[in-house]
Structures are given as C-alpha cells and as structure tokens.
Scaffold this motif. Structure first.
Motif, PDB file in Angstrom:
ATOM      1  N   MET A   1       0.838  -1.169   0.000  1.00 37.05           N
ATOM      2  CA  MET A   1       0.000   0.000   0.000  1.00 37.05           C
ATOM      3  C   MET A   1       0.877   1.224   0.000  1.00 37.05           C
ATOM      4  O   MET A   1       1.803   1.340   0.765  1.00 37.05           O
ATOM      5  CB  MET A   1      -0.874  -0.022   1.233  1.00 37.05           C
ATOM      6  CG  MET A   1      -1.739   1.158   1.333  1.00 37.05           C
ATOM      7  SD  MET A   1      -2.659   1.038   2.842  1.00 37.05           S
ATOM      8  CE  MET A   1      -2.993   2.730   3.012  1.00 37.05           C
ATOM      9  N   SER A   2       0.608   2.152  -0.856  1.00 37.07           N
ATOM     10  CA  SER A   2       1.358   3.394  -0.872  1.00 37.07           C
ATOM     11  C   SER A   2       0.468   4.514  -0.364  1.00 37.07           C
ATOM     12  O   SER A   2      -0.681   4.304  -0.033  1.00 37.07           O
ATOM     13  CB  SER A   2       1.855   3.701  -2.283  1.00 37.07           C
ATOM     14  OG  SER A   2       0.774   4.040  -3.104  1.00 37.07           O
ATOM     15  N   CYS A   3       1.001   5.698  -0.333  1.00 39.91           N
ATOM     16  CA  CYS A   3       0.245   6.822   0.201  1.00 39.91           C
ATOM     17  C   CYS A   3      -0.684   7.452  -0.810  1.00 39.91           C
ATOM     18  O   CYS A   3      -1.317   8.432  -0.509  1.00 39.91           O
ATOM     19  CB  CYS A   3       1.209   7.883   0.718  1.00 39.91           C
ATOM     20  SG  CYS A   3       2.071   7.359   2.182  1.00 39.91           S
ATOM     21  N   GLY A   4      -0.742   6.971  -2.004  1.00 41.20           N
ATOM     22  CA  GLY A   4      -1.661   7.596  -2.949  1.00 41.20           C
ATOM     23  C   GLY A   4      -2.012   6.706  -4.104  1.00 41.20           C
ATOM     24  O   GLY A   4      -3.089   6.791  -4.641  1.00 41.20           O
ATOM     25  N   VAL A  45      -3.198   4.150  10.239  1.00 43.27           N
ATOM     26  CA  VAL A  45      -3.899   3.735   9.035  1.00 43.27           C
ATOM     27  C   VAL A  45      -5.309   3.315   9.432  1.00 43.27           C
ATOM     28  O   VAL A  45      -5.498   2.516  10.350  1.00 43.27           O
ATOM     29  CB  VAL A  45      -3.169   2.576   8.323  1.00 43.27           C
ATOM     30  CG1 VAL A  45      -3.937   2.128   7.100  1.00 43.27           C
ATOM     31  CG2 VAL A  45      -1.765   2.995   7.932  1.00 43.27           C
ATOM     32  N   LEU A  46      -6.285   3.890   8.742  1.00 41.05           N
ATOM     33  CA  LEU A  46      -7.693   3.589   8.991  1.00 41.05           C
ATOM     34  C   LEU A  46      -8.304   2.983   7.737  1.00 41.05           C
ATOM     35  O   LEU A  46      -7.917   3.346   6.626  1.00 41.05           O
ATOM     36  CB  LEU A  46      -8.474   4.864   9.336  1.00 41.05           C
ATOM     37  CG  LEU A  46      -7.977   5.729  10.479  1.00 41.05           C
ATOM     38  CD1 LEU A  46      -8.784   7.014  10.553  1.00 41.05           C
ATOM     39  CD2 LEU A  46      -8.074   4.980  11.788  1.00 41.05           C
ATOM     40  N   SER A  64      -3.150  -4.253   6.377  1.00 41.95           N
ATOM     41  CA  SER A  64      -4.008  -5.256   5.758  1.00 41.95           C
ATOM     42  C   SER A  64      -5.265  -4.614   5.190  1.00 41.95           C
ATOM     43  O   SER A  64      -6.380  -4.927   5.576  1.00 41.95           O
ATOM     44  CB  SER A  64      -4.373  -6.334   6.778  1.00 41.95           C
ATOM     45  OG  SER A  64      -5.047  -5.730   7.863  1.00 41.95           O
ATOM     46  N   VAL A  65      -5.058  -3.710   4.262  1.00 46.40           N
ATOM     47  CA  VAL A  65      -6.169  -3.035   3.607  1.00 46.40           C
ATOM     48  C   VAL A  65      -6.026  -3.258   2.103  1.00 46.40           C
ATOM     49  O   VAL A  65      -4.940  -3.155   1.556  1.00 46.40           O
ATOM     50  CB  VAL A  65      -6.213  -1.537   3.986  1.00 46.40           C
ATOM     51  CG1 VAL A  65      -4.976  -0.809   3.528  1.00 46.40           C
ATOM     52  CG2 VAL A  65      -7.441  -0.869   3.456  1.00 46.40           C
ATOM     53  N   VAL A  92      -2.414  10.589   9.364  1.00 49.61           N
ATOM     54  CA  VAL A  92      -3.461   9.582   9.294  1.00 49.61           C
ATOM     55  C   VAL A  92      -3.745   9.304   7.827  1.00 49.61           C
ATOM     56  O   VAL A  92      -3.884  10.221   7.028  1.00 49.61           O
ATOM     57  CB  VAL A  92      -4.755  10.065   9.988  1.00 49.61           C
ATOM     58  CG1 VAL A  92      -5.853   9.029   9.882  1.00 49.61           C
ATOM     59  CG2 VAL A  92      -4.493  10.426  11.430  1.00 49.61           C
ATOM     60  N   LEU A  93      -3.817   8.037   7.483  1.00 45.62           N
ATOM     61  CA  LEU A  93      -4.173   7.604   6.136  1.00 45.62           C
ATOM     62  C   LEU A  93      -5.470   6.816   6.249  1.00 45.62           C
ATOM     63  O   LEU A  93      -5.519   5.788   6.916  1.00 45.62           O
ATOM     64  CB  LEU A  93      -3.062   6.724   5.578  1.00 45.62           C
ATOM     65  CG  LEU A  93      -2.972   6.545   4.091  1.00 45.62           C
ATOM     66  CD1 LEU A  93      -2.755   7.872   3.391  1.00 45.62           C
ATOM     67  CD2 LEU A  93      -1.844   5.610   3.756  1.00 45.62           C
ATOM     68  N   ASN A  94      -6.556   7.314   5.638  1.00 45.93           N
ATOM     69  CA  ASN A  94      -7.867   6.686   5.736  1.00 45.93           C
ATOM     70  C   ASN A  94      -8.282   6.181   4.361  1.00 45.93           C
ATOM     71  O   ASN A  94      -8.427   6.958   3.424  1.00 45.93           O
ATOM     72  CB  ASN A  94      -8.893   7.687   6.260  1.00 45.93           C
ATOM     73  CG  ASN A  94     -10.217   7.033   6.614  1.00 45.93           C
ATOM     74  OD1 ASN A  94     -10.343   5.819   6.650  1.00 45.93           O
ATOM     75  ND2 ASN A  94     -11.215   7.860   6.875  1.00 45.93           N
ATOM     76  N   VAL A  95      -8.446   4.870   4.219  1.00 46.61           N
ATOM     77  CA  VAL A  95      -8.866   4.248   2.967  1.00 46.61           C
ATOM     78  C   VAL A  95     -10.375   4.066   3.033  1.00 46.61           C
ATOM     79  O   VAL A  95     -10.882   3.386   3.924  1.00 46.61           O
ATOM     80  CB  VAL A  95      -8.154   2.893   2.763  1.00 46.61           C
ATOM     81  CG1 VAL A  95      -8.597   2.255   1.469  1.00 46.61           C
ATOM     82  CG2 VAL A  95      -6.652   3.083   2.777  1.00 46.61           C
ATOM     83  N   ILE A  96     -11.093   4.684   2.087  1.00 47.09           N
ATOM     84  CA  ILE A  96     -12.552   4.704   2.137  1.00 47.09           C
ATOM     85  C   ILE A  96     -13.133   3.938   0.955  1.00 47.09           C
ATOM     86  O   ILE A  96     -12.866   4.280  -0.197  1.00 47.09           O
ATOM     87  CB  ILE A  96     -13.066   6.159   2.137  1.00 47.09           C
ATOM     88  CG1 ILE A  96     -12.495   6.879   3.346  1.00 47.09           C
ATOM     89  CG2 ILE A  96     -14.581   6.197   2.122  1.00 47.09           C
ATOM     90  CD1 ILE A  96     -12.785   8.332   3.393  1.00 47.09           C
TER      91      ILE A  96
END
Length: 158
Positions: A1-4, A45-46, A64-65, A92-96
């Motif tokens: 997973m990267s930041c973008g 990480v959210l 684990s996203v 904070v990194l939130n994956v929606i």
C-alpha cells in the motif's frame, strides 16, 4: 500500500497526489506509509474510519487493507492528525470504500458486478478480482474477492 497509488509499486503516483508522503517497502506487495518522516507506530492507518493495528510491528507486515476497490484515500497530516491520538503524530491515512448501494428510490432490487485483471512482468504476477453488489429496499450488500499469484524472481547465473 502506498500513500496515494493503488499499489505499493507506484511511488511516483504517491508523490504527485500526496506531497511529503513516501513508503517503506520490502517487496512489491508490502508497503508501509511514511508521512513527513514518521512511520510505523507514528502513522495511523484507517479503513473506513476503523483503526488497523496489525501492521506496525515488523518490516514484513504491511497494512491489511485492500485498495483495489477503493473509492478514495484521505491523508491527514499536521496539527489535525493529533485529534486521532498520539499514534497519529506523523499523520493519518484513511482508505474509504464506496458506499453500500440502496434501492430506496426505485423500490426495485438490483445486482451489479465488476471485474479486475492486472499483471506485472517483473515477477510474472497476475491479479484478478471480482465484486458483486446489490440492494433490495434498505438492505445493501457487497461481496469482493481478490487473488494474486506470482513466480519467483531469479538472478541470472553465469
């Protein structure tokens, strides 16, 4: 997973969309976010607002996203990140994910499907994913499955 980017291997994508955000990686499938020089227990990480506590202990454990069916990724950095606690000091990194469907307007239920196929040549990697979702009245549902397979990397030997 990267930041973008959607995958850990797209570091140029993460720099373009999220400045001051990098990654620590030990391979194509494992990537941890680094925000303003902070990583591990200092970056939260959210997934859809829920904390992921399972990745900050070793180099081989990434968040684990799954980002294949992600709607958007939010990055919170600077003073606003302390609202999430001391473990969000770096950011904070939130994956929606997309919202669950509903059929309240038309009343009729529906089902829709989506498929994804990708590959990488450096390790003969193949990825496939499928998603099925639907709704009936106020009840919405989604099922997604993703599989990856790759070969071994070989160094040419003379």
């Amino acid at each position: 997973m990267s930041c973008g980017g959607r995958r850990a291997s797209r570091s140029r994508t993460s720099r373009r969309f999220f400045p001051a955000c990098r990654r620590i990686t030990t391979g194509a499938q494992i990537g941890k976010p680094v925000i303003r020089g902070f990583a591990g227990p200092r970056v939260l990480v959210l997934e859809n607002g829920n904390r992921l506590e399972d990745y900050s202990w070793s180099d081989e454990d990434g968040p684990s996203v799954e980002t294949a069916f992600t709607r958007r990724v939010e990055l919170i950095r600077g003073p606003a990140s302390v609202l999430y606690g001391s473990d969000a000091l770096g950011g904070v990194l939130n994956v929606i994910p997309p919202q669950l469907p509903d059929a309240t307007n038309g009343g009729l239920g529906f089902t829709r499907t989506g498929f994804m196929l990708s590959g990488a040549s450096n390790s003969a990697e193949v990825s496939a994913g499928a998603q099925v979702e639907g709704a009936s009245g106020l009840f919405g549902w989604r099922v997604a499955a993703i599989g990856r397979g790759s070969g071994n990397l070989h160094t040419p030997w003379r």
